[in-house]
Design a protein around this motif. Structure first.
Motif, PDB file in Angstrom:
ATOM      1  N   LEU A 136       0.828  -1.211   0.000  1.00 51.24           N
ATOM      2  CA  LEU A 136       0.000   0.000   0.000  1.00 51.24           C
ATOM      3  C   LEU A 136       0.863   1.261   0.000  1.00 51.24           C
ATOM      4  O   LEU A 136       0.574   2.221  -0.728  1.00 51.24           O
ATOM      5  N   ALA A 137       1.915   1.265   0.818  1.00 51.05           N
ATOM      6  CA  ALA A 137       2.788   2.437   0.887  1.00 51.05           C
ATOM      7  C   ALA A 137       3.493   2.669  -0.450  1.00 51.05           C
ATOM      8  O   ALA A 137       3.547   3.805  -0.943  1.00 51.05           O
ATOM      9  N   TRP A 158       2.600   1.650  -3.491  1.00 50.22           N
ATOM     10  CA  TRP A 158       1.622   2.021  -4.518  1.00 50.22           C
ATOM     11  C   TRP A 158       1.150   3.462  -4.338  1.00 50.22           C
ATOM     12  O   TRP A 158       1.049   4.238  -5.300  1.00 50.22           O
ATOM     13  N   ALA A 159       0.876   3.851  -3.095  1.00 48.57           N
ATOM     14  CA  ALA A 159       0.388   5.209  -2.829  1.00 48.57           C
ATOM     15  C   ALA A 159       1.452   6.252  -3.143  1.00 48.57           C
ATOM     16  O   ALA A 159       1.166   7.286  -3.764  1.00 48.57           O
ATOM     17  N   GLY A 206       1.987   6.640  -6.808  1.00 51.15           N
ATOM     18  CA  GLY A 206       0.879   7.385  -7.397  1.00 51.15           C
ATOM     19  C   GLY A 206       0.996   8.881  -7.169  1.00 51.15           C
ATOM     20  O   GLY A 206       0.657   9.689  -8.036  1.00 51.15           O
ATOM     21  N   LEU A 207       1.493   9.285  -6.000  1.00 46.30           N
ATOM     22  CA  LEU A 207       1.666  10.709  -5.698  1.00 46.30           C
ATOM     23  C   LEU A 207       2.827  11.318  -6.483  1.00 46.30           C
ATOM     24  O   LEU A 207       2.883  12.537  -6.659  1.00 46.30           O
ATOM     25  N   SER A 267       8.951   1.957  -3.861  1.00 48.64           N
ATOM     26  CA  SER A 267       7.884   2.542  -4.674  1.00 48.64           C
ATOM     27  C   SER A 267       8.262   2.722  -6.137  1.00 48.64           C
ATOM     28  O   SER A 267       7.402   2.721  -7.022  1.00 48.64           O
TER      29      SER A 267
END
Length: 261
Positions: free
Chosen positions: A44-45, A47-48, A51-52, A127
């Motif tokens: 989750l970290a 991917w998030a 995305g940012l 990431s």
């Protein structure tokens, strides 16, 4: 495994042996459960954050990742500034210094929270894979890693062969991989990177089986003392070891099999 067999043959009653078996199953469930939650937090970290770091609007952005996508200011700070070296090596420093302090000073719940914070930090470090590799290849390699990990861990848990002697050689291999990887950051050799990736897969495959058996033997050796706080911390450290085995095996396989954007 030898320690488990010793307890079996040391005159312990059948009821006590059954209690140890039940406790071992609960211990291993906690190890795998904690590891799985850590993996989910990392995903989750990563991917998030990825995305940012990208935008479809090139206004104010200077780095294009692929057609129609550009790094934002945050992305440039993470991946194109000296900050990337801090992000790259922060998880390593956390493992060597953060967990040692946590084990000595915190209770089991505090150590578990420390592990989850580390998993989030690892997500930041990883990431960039969402910017470099296709989503399909990431999922494909993850499934390959998961199947391989499950088989190796199951073998390490069930085998009657004592593989404790593997530990020293595997740790030496990890140190060698780390040194070679740092050197290759500056050399940029494709052949050397291929060799590192192949050896990395083999070393962390071996560590998966070794760590699983070690977690089992550690529990059996200390179960008779009944120190639940210590066993709780041991389960989290076991989860950390298996988590690192999985992550590293995944990354080396991704370098070998992943399709780049």
């Amino acid at each position: 495994m030898a320690e488990f067999d010793t307890i079996r043959t040391a005159g312990i009653s059948g009821a006590r042996a059954a209690q140890i078996d039940e406790g071992l199953r609960a211990h291993m469930n906690k190890v795998y459960g904690t590891m799985s939650v850590g993996m989910f937090i990392t995903f989750l970290a990563a991917w998030a954050i990825a995305g940012l770091a990208v935008t479809s609007d090139p206004t104010g952005a200077t780095a294009m990742i692929r057609e129609g996508q550009y790094l934002t200011g945050l992305g440039q700070a993470i991946y194109m500034s000296p900050l990337k070296w801090v992000i790259m090596f922060a998880p390593l420093a956390f493992v060597f210094f953060g967990f040692g302090a946590a084990m000595n000073r915190l209770n089991a719940a505090g150590v578990q929270l420390t592990f989850y914070v580390f998993a989030a930090l690892m997500g930041l470090s990883l990431s960039s894979i969402f910017l470099v590799y296709t989503g399909f290849s990431i999922i494909q390699v993850f499934l390959i890693t998961a199947i391989s990990f499950a088989g190796l861990s199951l073998w390490g848990y069930t085998t009657k062969k004592d593989i404790s002697g593997w530990g020293a050689f595997l740790i030496m291999g990890v140190i060698g991989l780390l040194v070679a990887s740092v050197i290759n950051i500056f050399l940029g050799s494709g052949v050397m990177q291929l060799a590192i990736s192949v050896l990395g897969v083999l070393i962390f495959a071996g560590l998966t089986a070794y760590d699983t058996q070690n977690i089992k033997n550690t529990y059996v050796a200390h179960a008779a003392h009944g120190d639940q706080e210590w066993l709780g911390k041991a389960a989290i450290m076991g989860a950390l070891n298996l988590y690192l085995d999985f992550i590293n095996m995944f990354m080396f396989l991704l370098q070998l099999l992943g399709n780049r954007e």
